[in-house]
Design a protein around this motif. Structure first.
Motif, PDB file in Angstrom:
ATOM      1  N   ALA A  19      21.375 -13.128   1.828  1.00 25.87           N
ATOM      2  CA  ALA A  19      21.585 -12.026   0.897  1.00 25.87           C
ATOM      3  C   ALA A  19      23.026 -11.532   0.950  1.00 25.87           C
ATOM      4  O   ALA A  19      23.674 -11.338  -0.080  1.00 25.87           O
ATOM      5  CB  ALA A  19      20.626 -10.889   1.222  1.00 25.87           C
ATOM      6  N   ASP A  20      23.538 -11.352   2.159  1.00 31.74           N
ATOM      7  CA  ASP A  20      24.887 -10.802   2.311  1.00 31.74           C
ATOM      8  C   ASP A  20      25.944 -11.795   1.837  1.00 31.74           C
ATOM      9  O   ASP A  20      26.897 -11.419   1.151  1.00 31.74           O
ATOM     10  CB  ASP A  20      25.136 -10.457   3.777  1.00 31.74           C
ATOM     11  CG  ASP A  20      24.290  -9.299   4.239  1.00 31.74           C
ATOM     12  OD1 ASP A  20      24.417  -8.231   3.633  1.00 31.74           O
ATOM     13  OD2 ASP A  20      23.507  -9.468   5.164  1.00 31.74           O
ATOM     14  N   ASN A  34      25.694 -14.168  -0.265  1.00 29.18           N
ATOM     15  CA  ASN A  34      25.674 -14.305  -1.723  1.00 29.18           C
ATOM     16  C   ASN A  34      26.392 -13.147  -2.397  1.00 29.18           C
ATOM     17  O   ASN A  34      27.139 -13.326  -3.358  1.00 29.18           O
ATOM     18  CB  ASN A  34      24.217 -14.369  -2.182  1.00 29.18           C
ATOM     19  CG  ASN A  34      24.081 -15.167  -3.436  1.00 29.18           C
ATOM     20  OD1 ASN A  34      25.028 -15.315  -4.201  1.00 29.18           O
ATOM     21  ND2 ASN A  34      22.904 -15.703  -3.657  1.00 29.18           N
ATOM     22  N   GLU A  35      26.182 -11.957  -1.865  1.00 29.17           N
ATOM     23  CA  GLU A  35      26.834 -10.781  -2.435  1.00 29.17           C
ATOM     24  C   GLU A  35      28.352 -10.881  -2.258  1.00 29.17           C
ATOM     25  O   GLU A  35      29.121 -10.592  -3.183  1.00 29.17           O
ATOM     26  CB  GLU A  35      26.307  -9.519  -1.750  1.00 29.17           C
ATOM     27  CG  GLU A  35      26.707  -8.246  -2.452  1.00 29.17           C
ATOM     28  CD  GLU A  35      26.188  -7.009  -1.752  1.00 29.17           C
ATOM     29  OE1 GLU A  35      25.476  -6.240  -2.385  1.00 29.17           O
ATOM     30  OE2 GLU A  35      26.484  -6.822  -0.559  1.00 29.17           O
TER      31      GLU A  35
END
Lengths: 363, 144
Positions: free
Chosen positions: B92-93, B95-96
């Protein structure tokens, strides 16, 4: 024989995606082979916006990071500024903030119960829970003037002294019987039980590896509640809810029990506030407010897991960089793992049980 | 916490309070820390685009057992090692950060534009990002 799989877009307009979450599912019959969450439909650039605003300009917008738990995010930004300016809050301000945060947590969990049941196809609990949540929102409206975006916490204190405590008393006297009603209505219902018991098992190791926090983590048996080490809650007796079952039912039970625990905290705060003297606070002057150069970090136990705010200041009026950590963002990532091997109709129940709220995900 | 073992293995690190500044071998450092110390959660990865053009990545590790934070910080230009195989939450991180800072994480093959449209040029949280982009008004006929 070749196996043909079907790609299905769940959302972004699906009612049970709680806003605008799109899940790209690969299906074999009704079984889910893979899940790819696609987010960004509600992105408002909260972090970019912060870099162009002074702290006081940014304060009213942070309620919108999670519109169901606005107090938590204002508290985080206030905490960053107070930390930077080395301001210690008077006891009364601390207690007012705790009471409002816990009421907000109750409102958020109560809404979730209704939403979750609606995901499962039961529409009537939604109306009951909205009725109870309305009592809390009315109280918030009385003290802050707004139902959802409060802008009540300010740097160094609160906007004005707390009032209408009899309303809180009323909430605390009515809510327990309503929660019992929910229990009778929902928990023994065989249809509900069949869709949540032993569904969506979230192992402790998986939860930690996916950085799941808050109720979802505690429903998987991990003894971790950030409120215990939070200075704001100093002197409060916090009952932790830790369940061992790990399934969707445990996450439901944990939230209901947490509402009851929050009520106990509100009761402690209320008893203090009734006897307290008028509010005396020293607010930080927000005009030309500049934080000293450095990194600042604050966490809080929000309804959907640990929320935190990171600010790097270069001594200017605007933050150089501001980052939000929100619980739901990681819950969405967890769907990649949790939905695989489940049936499509369970997917909605499992995703619902994690309490994902999209403004918080997209920021 | 006993850091002697850590400093023996990774000699070129600097320890500042609970923040470790490293220069390379990010994946090895995180693996070593999680294997030898009770850090069980990657709380978040914070990216900051510094004025010198480098992006600082701060890995925020947390231990739910003894409730301790550990920050591991590294400066990168446009690529970094992925740690998805250690912490799944890094997906998640990373990708952000890929979307907003344009950092490519080697070893993570699921990177895609997250908040921005797929054909968007530039990464908005970089300090060199040009803001008055005409595409912001969403006019497809706008040729200029």
């Amino acid at each position: 024989m070749t196996i043909t799989t079907l790609k299905l877009n769940l959302g972004p307009q699906h009612p049970s995606t709680h806003g605008v979450l799109r899940l790209i599912l690969e299906l074999d019959g009704e079984k889910i082979l893979s899940c790819e969450p696609d987010i960004g439909y509600l992105h408002r650039g909260m972090e970019k916006m912060a870099e162009q605003m002074s702290y006081i300009q940014y304060l009213p917008t942070v309620d919108r990071v999670d519109y169901l738990a606005g107090f938590f995010y204002s508290e985080l930004l206030c905490r960053i500024v107070e930390q930077a300016q080395c301001v210690e809050l008077p006891d009364k301000v601390r207690v007012i903030r705790v009471m409002l945060l816990e009421l907000n947590r109750m409102a958020s969990h109560i809404l979730w119960i209704g939403m979750f049941l609606m995901d499962l196809g039961a529409t009537s609990p939604f109306f009951y829970t909205f009725r109870e949540r309305e009592m809390i929102l009315r109280y918030f409206e009385k003290i802050s003037g707004q139902r959802m975006m409060y802008n009540y916490f300010v740097f160094g204190g609160v906007r004005r002294d707390i009032d209408y405590l009899e309303d809180v008393e009323e909430i605390l006297s009515i809510l327990p019987s309503k929660l019992d009603d929910y229990e009778k209505l929902i928990e023994e219902n065989p249809i509900f039980r069949r869709r949540v018991v032993n569904k969506g098992i979230l192992e402790k190791e998986t939860a930690l590896n996916y950085a799941i926090t808050g109720v979802n983590l505690r429903a998987s048996g991990v003894d971790f509640d950030y409120r215990e080490q939070d200075y704001l809650y100093k002197g409060f007796d916090i009952g932790k809810v830790i369940l061992k079952e790990k399934d969707s039912m445990a996450r439901y039970r944990a939230r209901v029990l947490e509402i009851k625990e929050s009520m106990k905290i509100v009761r402690q705060a209320l008893d203090y506030l009734k006897k307290s003297s008028p509010l005396e606070q020293k607010l930080i002057n927000p005009i030309n407010l500049k934080l000293p150069e450095g990194d600042y970090y604050a966490d809080i136990e929000a309804p959907r897991g640990i929320a935190s705010c990171f600010v790097r200041s270069t001594g200017e009026k605007e933050p150089y960089r501001l980052k939000w950590r929100t619980g739901s963002y990681y819950s969405v990532n967890l769907l990649r793992k949790l939905l695989v091997g489940e049936y499509l109709n369970d997917a909605i129940a499992i995703a619902g049980s994690l309490d994902i709220i999209l403004p918080e995900v997209d920021k | 916490m006993d850091w002697n073992k850590f400093c023996e293995v990774f000699a070129d690190c600097e320890l500042l309070g609970n923040k470790i500044l490293i220069k390379s071998r990010l994946h090895d450092v995180i693996e070593f820390v999680t294997d030898n110390y009770p850090y069980d959660m990657l709380k978040e990865i914070i990216a900051i685009h510094n004025q010198d053009g480098l992006v600082e990545l701060v890995y925020h590790l947390y231990s739910t057992i003894d409730e301790e934070n550990l920050l591991i910080s590294i400066l990168v230009k446009d690529r970094a090692e992925s740690i998805v195989d250690i912490f799944e939450s890094a997906q998640a991180d990373e990708n952000e950060i890929y979307d907003l800072f344009g950092i490519k994480f080697i070893g993570n093959d699921k990177l895609k534009r997250l908040y921005m449209p797929e054909n968007w040029e530039g990464h908005p949280l970089r300090k060199d990002y040009v803001q008055d982009d005409t595409r912001l008004c969403w006019n497809d006929d706008n040729d200029s």
